[in-house]
Design a protein around this motif. Structure first.
Motif, short mmCIF file in Angstrom:
data_model
loop_
_atom_site.label_atom_id
_atom_site.label_comp_id
_atom_site.label_asym_id
_atom_site.label_seq_id
_atom_site.Cartn_x
_atom_site.Cartn_y
_atom_site.Cartn_z
N ARG A 12 39.64 45.13 31.50
CA ARG A 12 40.64 44.44 32.30
C ARG A 12 40.23 44.43 33.77
NH1 ARG A 12 46.59 47.16 32.97
NH2 ARG A 12 47.46 45.73 34.51
N TRP A 13 39.78 45.59 34.27
CA TRP A 13 39.44 45.68 35.69
C TRP A 13 38.13 44.99 35.98
CZ3 TRP A 13 43.83 46.18 37.24
CH2 TRP A 13 44.74 47.10 36.72
N VAL A 14 37.16 45.14 35.07
CA VAL A 14 35.89 44.45 35.29
C VAL A 14 36.12 42.95 35.33
CG1 VAL A 14 33.62 44.00 34.32
CG2 VAL A 14 34.54 46.32 34.27
N GLY A 15 36.99 42.49 34.43
CA GLY A 15 37.32 41.07 34.39
C GLY A 15 37.92 40.60 35.70
N LEU A 16 38.81 41.43 36.23
CA LEU A 16 39.47 41.07 37.48
C LEU A 16 38.46 40.99 38.62
CD1 LEU A 16 42.45 40.67 38.43
CD2 LEU A 16 42.31 42.98 39.33
N VAL A 17 37.57 41.99 38.66
CA VAL A 17 36.56 42.01 39.71
C VAL A 17 35.65 40.78 39.60
CG1 VAL A 17 34.47 43.21 40.46
CG2 VAL A 17 36.55 44.50 40.04
N ASP A 18 35.22 40.47 38.36
CA ASP A 18 34.35 39.32 38.16
C ASP A 18 35.03 38.03 38.59
OD1 ASP A 18 32.35 40.86 37.29
OD2 ASP A 18 32.68 40.51 35.14
N ARG A 19 36.30 37.95 38.27
CA ARG A 19 37.03 36.74 38.59
C ARG A 19 37.12 36.55 40.10
NH1 ARG A 19 42.72 34.22 36.59
NH2 ARG A 19 42.67 32.64 38.20
N VAL A 20 37.47 37.63 40.80
CA VAL A 20 37.60 37.52 42.26
C VAL A 20 36.25 37.17 42.87
CG1 VAL A 20 38.03 38.81 44.38
CG2 VAL A 20 39.55 39.08 42.43
#
Lengths: 585, 406
Positions: B341-349
């Protein structure tokens, strides 16, 4: 002499024990090298008595009796019991242990204790006929009594307090911005009331002159450490006492510098009312209002100090101008009422600390003829009157003991461990056992001092010094709570509290203050915003609490601390007071 | 940390990396990189018991290379030791498949790591950072108050509290000031001797020519007084190494004697300029910026997992000033879905929105401040209101005469 020895061993003092050892050594040698005339006589009489006491069934030689007597230091009862136990059931008993097994210290100590008992002719016969088991019991009792105890007078302190008709007592804290003249004003007060004599003041004057700070002389009455004198600022709370006809006052002179606000909080937590000192000279007042005049006022209010004397100081520098006085009064009145002080609880007094006008005596300067009110001291008395009229005097006497430790120190050779602080609730008397939290260690109160005078008891509201025994000073820390061992304070690590925010509050690291106690903590959750007056929830889970808002938050502490419901705390961060609160659960 | 060998497929993230930790800080990196379900191969010592045919039991300690599939990691901050527990993933003659083993990673002992779920962007970022061989800043700090001192060492990625000193100091009392002075002397001498023991000047200075800067911070004048005490002692005892570091000692003002006021010390301009551009100082400055935005309360600063996710969803953490602050504690999540979830968020930003991502070390004060905010926060490019939904009716009206509830 023997009694004297025992008394001395009570106060487990390093120095003392050392000193006693030497004395014991001397006596020990006496016993070891050979018997004195007295010893022999006692032994002889003792042997006869023991023989009488022992019935014929027990077969023991004189030598054995004598050895037993020597071993029990001529205590007939003990010797008889011992011999009976040894020899009656098993005829071939081993010889009593050699006297060497007993350390010289013990020998000397017990010798000192038992000698008077065995004076010939004084031995009560009844005791010799006591059955064995009872004797053993009494022996045990003797041992228990050896535990050093301070004798309690078992007073009913509440009753004593009522009877005593003591002068009422009031503690006040002196607050205000740095360099507004708090310490000087108090120095002047003490000087004019003759608490400080002329000679000491002259001495201070000379010393101050020598380092070119002559105007600081009076402040030095309160500022005693070299650091404070060199820097010319108060660093820690100074406590001093004075008496008027009606009241015994305790001064808590707080530091004004913003770095020492923790110390100021410690002082304010012990106060009944506060004197807010304001410098009337141009710019000083204005800079103070932005600084600690404001912060201190908010702090004392949030710590439950509802009454203020506002001493507008250094009036001599503005030639006792009425306009200046009114201007400051009005501004302060507006600010303080906004900070939830009630108008009737505020008194404004113009004064000059350096020259002493309108502190204890009325101002004589013709330029101040416009002022008709009372002096600073009269204002203090008046405030105390109003406090007494609102709060019933004995309201917290019946509650279990609570006292916050403000200082731990060595009170001299005879009192190696002493603590001081204000009794928040309950009563204390000499001989009481107290429990120090969070160390969870008990101690016995050896002596109590109030305002430097020894007393037998103390009650809530008094700032007292307790001399303790039976405790290692490592267990006592500043900010600990001393309580009744039967109703100890609970330790908490996480608590919910209601706060009034002075700055923005969001989940953050804070310093939590409670009296002298200071610890790291975290604001963990913002539960709700509350209505200021009704306490009703206005918004759940706010993101941020803005200055002036009241909120319910959860605080997490670094370590467990003695905190109870209703305790007032202050939260600070980065040198700013961000909120004041009261514990809910 | 030295990267000895790596074979990572950029597209799928499969592959392995062989690493050699060289200094204690590398253990901290390893702790952040190694995840549950990873496969770790390292040198291990295992006691093997053999039962012979006659029934006698012989037990020997055998050194071997073991591959385990990681279950949990345990990092001891004080000593910088990392213990990785897991199940043996490749059998050999001594150890059965599936038996438990805890690997203790050691300095100068290589280990090979293979990611169970592939190397994601955050893991690769960490790997890059860990192998950055640039000389690292290090700073010793003593945060002190009357009777209390915290000796810490601040490195690029960690703030480690080495020792806390508490000496009872009696407060001043009327007429008796000697107890206070005596206790202060004792406090200073304890602090100094402890500090010297930790700095270990005699051993470190000859080989390395760089002197580690030392920072003294306290409320009031205490740090200054301590410095003059230190100088006096250095001269009195002619402690040459100590004399040598005196010029590099900085004195700063802090508002409390606690470790968390370090953030305030390091944020002050004077100190920041001398510390140049350490990661710590950058992170602290960033957190300060976030706090000041939060205080403005104009809806441009949000914290908490749900709120930040919503803000990212709405595209507010993007180009032109959007910053995502995230603590590396979140990437250490034991739960794979959580980490995703957090890796996804970081990648998205980083990739979709074009915003900036800052991963804060949870061992620094700045990371601890972020932890209070739920380990994640964001500075938005445009204000967003009402990310916290539930709003309730306002309570009763104001009543000016009544006493306040507190």
């Amino acid at each position: 002499m023997p009694g004297h020895h025992r008394a001395k061993t009570l106060g487990f003092d390093d120095d003392e024990v050392y000193g006693d050892d030497e004395e014991y050594d001397e006596e020990g040698e006496e016993g070891g090298n050979g018997m004195t005339e007295e010893d022999r006589e006692q032994l002889r009489v003792g042997t006869i008595k023991v023989k009488e006491a022992l019935d014929s069934s027990v077969n023991v030689s004189d030598a054995q009796i004598q050895e037993a007597l020597w071993h029990y230091y001529y205590d007939i009862g003990k010797s008889v019991t011992y011999l009976k136990n040894k020899h009656a059931p098993q005829p071939k008993a081993p010889a009593p242990p050699k006297q060497k097994a007993v350390s010289r210290f013990d020998q000397a100590a017990s010798a000192a204790k038992t000698q008077p008992k065995t004076t010939p002719g004084h031995k009560p016969k009844a005791e010799q006929k006591i059955p064995r088991d009872r004797l053993a019991e009494s022996v045990e009792k003797v041992k228990i009594e050896e535990v050093p105890k301070v004798r309690s007078k078992n007073l009913n302190v509440v009753e004593e307090f009522r009877k005593s008709g003591m002068k009422r007592m009031a503690n006040f804290v002196v607050i205000g911005h740095v360099d507004h003249g708090k310490s000087t004003l108090m120095g002047r007060l003490l000087y004019d009331l003759k608490v400080i004599d002329q000679r000491s003041v002259d001495k201070l004057r000379r010393e101050a002159q020598n380092i070119g700070k002559s105007s600081f002389a009076l402040a030095w009455v309160m500022d005693e450490t070299s650091e404070e004198r060199n820097r010319g600022v108060t660093i820690d709370i100074a406590t001093n006492f004075f008496e008027t006809e009606k009241t015994r006052f305790t001064i808590l002179d707080a530091p004004g510098h913003r770095d020492f606000i923790p110390n100021m909080i410690a002082g304010a937590s012990q106060a009944d009312f506060a004197i807010l000192v304001i410098d009337a000279s141009t710019n000083s007042f204005e800079s103070g209002l932005k600084g600690q005049t404001k912060e201190h006022a908010l702090l004392v209010r949030s710590m439950g100090v509802l009454r203020l004397v506002i001493a507008i100081n250094k009036m001599d520098t503005v030639s006792w101008s009425q306009t200046r006085f009114n201007e400051i009064s009005n501004l302060m009145m507006a600010f303080l009422t906004a900070a939830n002080f009630l108008k009737k609880n505020l008194t404004f007094i113009p004064c000059a600390g350096l020259t002493g006008e309108n502190v204890t005596r009325k101002v004589e300067d013709p330029r101040a003829s416009w002022y008709t009110g009372g002096t600073l001291i009269e204002a203090g008395e008046a405030l105390k009157d109003s406090i007494d009229s609102v709060e019933p005097k004995e309201r917290s006497l019946e509650k279990p003991l609570r006292m916050t430790v403000d200082n731990v120190f060595r009170g001299g050779v005879t009192n190696p461990t002493s603590i001081s602080g204000r009794i928040d609730a309950g009563t204390l008397q000499v001989g009481d056992t107290i429990l120090a939290m969070p160390a969870n260690e008990t101690a016995v109160v050896k002596a109590i001092e109030v305002a430097d005078e020894p007393v037998d008891w103390a009650v809530a509201g008094q700032i007292t010094t307790l001399h303790l025994t039976d405790v290692d000073p490592v267990h006592l820390r500043l900010g600990d709570v001393v309580c009744d061992p039967n109703t100890p304070v609970k330790l908490t690590k996480r608590f919910k509290c209601k706060i009034l925010a002075f700055e923005h509050v969001f989940p953050m690291s804070v310093d939590v203050f409670r009296g002298r106690l200071q610890t790291e903590g975290k604001v963990r959750d913002l539960k709700a915003l509350l209505n200021k007056n009704t306490g009703a929830v206005t918004k759940r889970n706010p993101r941020i609490v803005k200055p002036g808002e009241v909120a319910r938050v959860v605080v997490l502490l670094e370590r467990e601390l003695p905190l109870e419901v209703g305790t007032r705390i202050v939260l600070r961060e980065g040198g700013n007071t961000i909120a004041a609160g009261m514990l809910e659960e | 940390m030295r990267l000895l060998k790596s074979q990572i497929d950029q597209k799928h993230g499969s592959g392995f990396a062989t690493l050699l930790p060289e200094e204690p800080e590398d253990m901290w990196h390893a702790y952040n990189i190694i995840q549950p379900s990873d496969r770790l191969r390292a040198r291990a010592i295992r006691r093997v018991t053999k039962t012979s045919d006659s029934g006698s039991v012989a037990s020997t300690r055998i050194t071997m290379d073991l591959t385990i599939s990681v279950i949990s990691t345990d990092f001891d901050i004080g000593s910088g030791q990392l213990h990785v527990a897991g199940k043996v993933a490749s059998e050999n003659e001594h150890v059965k498949l599936g038996s438990h083993h805890t690997l203790d990673l050691e300095l100068q002992r290589k280990f090979t790591l293979e990611k169970g779920n592939g190397w994601d962007s955050v893991a690769l970022g960490l790997l890059r950072e860990a192998c950055d061989s640039e000389k690292r800043a290090e700073l010793w700090a003593v945060v002190m108050g009357e009777g209390i001192a915290n000796i810490c060492v601040i490195t690029e990625h960690q703030t480690i509290l080495r020792q806390r000193i508490e000496v009872p100091v009696p407060r001043k009392r009327k007429g008796v000031i000697d107890g206070h002075n005596k206790a202060m002397d004792k406090f200073f001498s304890t602090t100094l001797s402890t500090l010297l023991r930790h700095l270990d000047l005699a051993n470190s200075s000859p080989q390395t020519d760089k002197t580690v800067p030392l920072l003294l911070a306290s409320p009031g004048f205490l740090a200054q007084t301590f410095l003059s005490y230190l100088k006096g002692e250095a001269i009195r005892t002619t402690n040459k190494p100590l004399l040598a570091i005196i010029p590099s000692i900085m004195v700063a003002h802090s508002s409390s004697p606690h470790v968390h006021s370090l953030s305030e010390v390091l944020a002050s301009p004077a100190i920041r300029s001398t510390l140049s551009d350490t990661k710590y100082a950058r992170e602290t400055a960033l957190m300060d910026r976030f706090h000041s935005l939060l205080r403005q309360d104009d809806g441009r600063a949000w914290y908490g997992p749900k709120e930040v996710e919503q803000a990212v969803e709405k595209g507010a953490v993007g180009r032109g000033g959007g910053v995502l602050l995230i603590s590396n504690a979140l990437f250490r999540a034991q739960n794979v879905a959580e980490r995703k979830r957090w890796v996804g968020l970081v990648d998205r930003v980083r990739e979709v929105e074009g915003g900036e991502v800052r991963v804060l070390s949870s061992l620094h004060e700045s990371g601890k401040r972020l932890e209070g905010l739920g380990n994640i926060a964001a500075i938005l490019t445009f204000p967003l209101e009402d990310l916290d939904e539930e709003e309730e009716g306002i309570g009763g009206g104001q009543d000016d005469d009544a006493d306040m509830v507190i």
